[in-house]
Design a protein around this motif. Structure first.
Motif, short mmCIF file in Angstrom:
data_model
loop_
_atom_site.label_atom_id
_atom_site.label_comp_id
_atom_site.label_asym_id
_atom_site.label_seq_id
_atom_site.Cartn_x
_atom_site.Cartn_y
_atom_site.Cartn_z
N PHE A 126 9.15 -1.89 -10.62
CA PHE A 126 8.05 -1.86 -9.66
C PHE A 126 7.84 -0.41 -9.23
CE2 PHE A 126 10.18 -6.01 -9.04
CZ PHE A 126 9.15 -6.83 -9.48
N ASP A 127 6.79 0.19 -9.76
CA ASP A 127 6.52 1.62 -9.52
C ASP A 127 5.35 1.75 -8.57
OD1 ASP A 127 6.26 4.31 -9.55
OD2 ASP A 127 6.06 4.51 -11.73
N SER A 128 5.59 2.25 -7.37
CA SER A 128 4.53 2.39 -6.36
C SER A 128 3.90 3.76 -6.36
CB SER A 128 5.10 2.10 -4.96
OG SER A 128 6.13 3.04 -4.65
N SER A 129 4.27 4.62 -7.30
CA SER A 129 3.71 5.97 -7.33
C SER A 129 2.30 5.94 -7.89
CB SER A 129 4.59 6.90 -8.18
OG SER A 129 4.59 6.47 -9.52
N ALA A 130 1.65 7.11 -7.95
CA ALA A 130 0.25 7.20 -8.38
C ALA A 130 0.15 6.92 -9.87
CB ALA A 130 -0.30 8.59 -8.07
N GLY A 131 0.01 5.64 -10.19
CA GLY A 131 -0.11 5.27 -11.59
C GLY A 131 1.14 5.59 -12.38
N GLY A 132 2.30 5.53 -11.69
CA GLY A 132 3.52 5.93 -12.36
C GLY A 132 3.54 7.43 -12.57
N PHE A 135 0.62 11.16 -1.86
CA PHE A 135 0.21 10.78 -0.51
C PHE A 135 -0.72 9.57 -0.60
CE2 PHE A 135 -3.11 13.62 -1.92
CZ PHE A 135 -4.27 13.11 -1.38
N ILE A 136 -0.90 8.91 0.52
CA ILE A 136 -1.73 7.70 0.57
C ILE A 136 -2.96 7.98 1.42
CG2 ILE A 136 -1.78 5.27 1.26
CD1 ILE A 136 1.23 5.19 0.84
N ASP A 137 -4.16 7.69 0.86
CA ASP A 137 -5.38 7.95 1.62
C ASP A 137 -5.64 6.81 2.61
OD1 ASP A 137 -6.43 5.83 0.20
OD2 ASP A 137 -7.79 7.03 -1.01
N PHE A 138 -6.76 6.91 3.35
CA PHE A 138 -7.03 5.93 4.41
C PHE A 138 -7.35 4.54 3.88
CE2 PHE A 138 -11.09 7.72 3.26
CZ PHE A 138 -11.97 6.66 3.30
N ARG A 139 -7.61 4.44 2.57
CA ARG A 139 -7.85 3.12 1.96
C ARG A 139 -6.57 2.53 1.37
NH1 ARG A 139 -12.51 6.06 0.43
NH2 ARG A 139 -11.43 6.75 -1.47
N GLY A 140 -5.46 3.25 1.52
CA GLY A 140 -4.20 2.76 0.98
C GLY A 140 -3.98 3.10 -0.47
N LYS A 141 -4.82 3.96 -1.04
CA LYS A 141 -4.69 4.35 -2.44
C LYS A 141 -3.66 5.46 -2.57
CE LYS A 141 -7.38 5.99 -6.41
NZ LYS A 141 -8.72 6.45 -6.87
N VAL A 142 -2.76 5.33 -3.55
CA VAL A 142 -1.72 6.33 -3.78
C VAL A 142 -2.31 7.43 -4.67
CG1 VAL A 142 0.60 6.75 -4.66
CG2 VAL A 142 0.03 4.53 -3.64
#
Length: 280
Positions: free
Chosen positions: A240-246, A148-155
């Motif tokens: 290009f991996d947009s998941s949480a640190g891969g 999930f993505i938090d309010f700061r855009g962090k995965v």
């Protein structure tokens, strides 16, 4: 009627205490021969300043005291806690207690203190089954968690604490495997403390220092494709991996995580006790 009261005590210790009370600015000398008796007496008499002095003296001369034949079972839980608080883990590790008259008791108190600190409560993840400390829940990556993505855009992909986990049963399980209290302390410490790897860009528990996964061969990609293959093991690679640190970066090989200077002290602590702290 007159009442006769009989008091049994060591006259030398009694005289020592009387001299201390009468001349507190120039107290009699503490020695490795009398410090335990003075400590027990001062605690009973609630002479807190003298208790502190005796505890400090004992901690500074513990190797010499352990060579003597005096009974140390008279030290109660409060005194053991004071001593474990005064002694550092480096001092405990350097202690020569061949018959284990005191070392295990001090490590047990160290462990109790460690687990009562804020954020040091250990639980099991209900998703992946790993043990972790609550203070690391926002830094560690759970390989089984939904992203999930938090309010700061962090995965994020966080561990989920299991409500039924009991750390006391886990510790009893370690003791049942014949682990000493020193070994149990460092196993638990390795679960609590975390560092950050500058190579894989992930936080990790100290117990997993040697778990930085990688593939020795670079991946190959077809033109215009985001998915490729690692030649060394055939594992899927993503350009290009947009998941949480891969998620948790996987590979067919493992090496030590590389940490920044900010984690140098923690890394040094782990390096001294790698066999105790780290998981294979």
């Amino acid at each position: 009627d007159d009442i006769d009261i009989s008091v049994h005590c060591d006259m030398q210790i009694f005289q020592w205490l009387m001299c201390y009370l009468n001349e507190p600015d120039s107290p009699p000398q503490l020695t490795v021969d009398n410090v335990v008796s003075v400590l027990i007496s001062s605690q009973y008499l609630k002479m807190q300043n003298l208790v502190r002095i005796c505890v400090d003296f004992m901690c500074c001369n513990l190797d010499e005291i352990l060579k003597m034949t005096m009974d140390l079972n008279c030290l109660d839980q409060d005194l053991l806690k004071r001593m474990s608080t005064t002694l550092t883990v480096d001092q405990l590790d350097a202690l020569h207690d061949r018959r284990d008259r005191l070392l295990s008791k001090l490590y047990m108190k160290k462990l109790e203190s460690l687990l009562t600190q804020e954020g040091h409560q250990i639980t099991r993840c209900s998703l992946c089954g790993r043990l972790f400390a609550l203070k690391g829940v926002d830094r560690l990556v759970c390989p089984s968690a939904k992203i999930f993505i938090d309010f700061r855009g962090k995965v994020l992909a966080e561990h989920v604490p299991s409500a039924g986990f009991d750390i006391n049963k886990h510790i009893l399980g370690l003791r049942a495997k014949k682990l000493s209290w020193r070994e149990v302390y460092w196993k638990v410490w390795g679960l609590i403390e975390t560092m950050h790897c500058v190579v894989c860009d992930q936080s990790f528990q100290c117990s997993e220092l040697g778990h930085c996964s990688y593939c020795p061969s670079p991946p190959s990609f077809s033109v215009g494709q985001n998915r490729g293959v690692y030649a060394c093991c055939g594992a899927q690679a993503i350009r290009f991996d947009s998941s949480a640190g891969g998620r948790q970066r996987r590979g067919c090989c493992a090496r030590d995580h590389a940490v920044s200077d900010g984690d140098a002290e923690t890394l040094s602590c782990v390096a001294k006790r790698r066999q105790l702290v780290c998981l294979p």
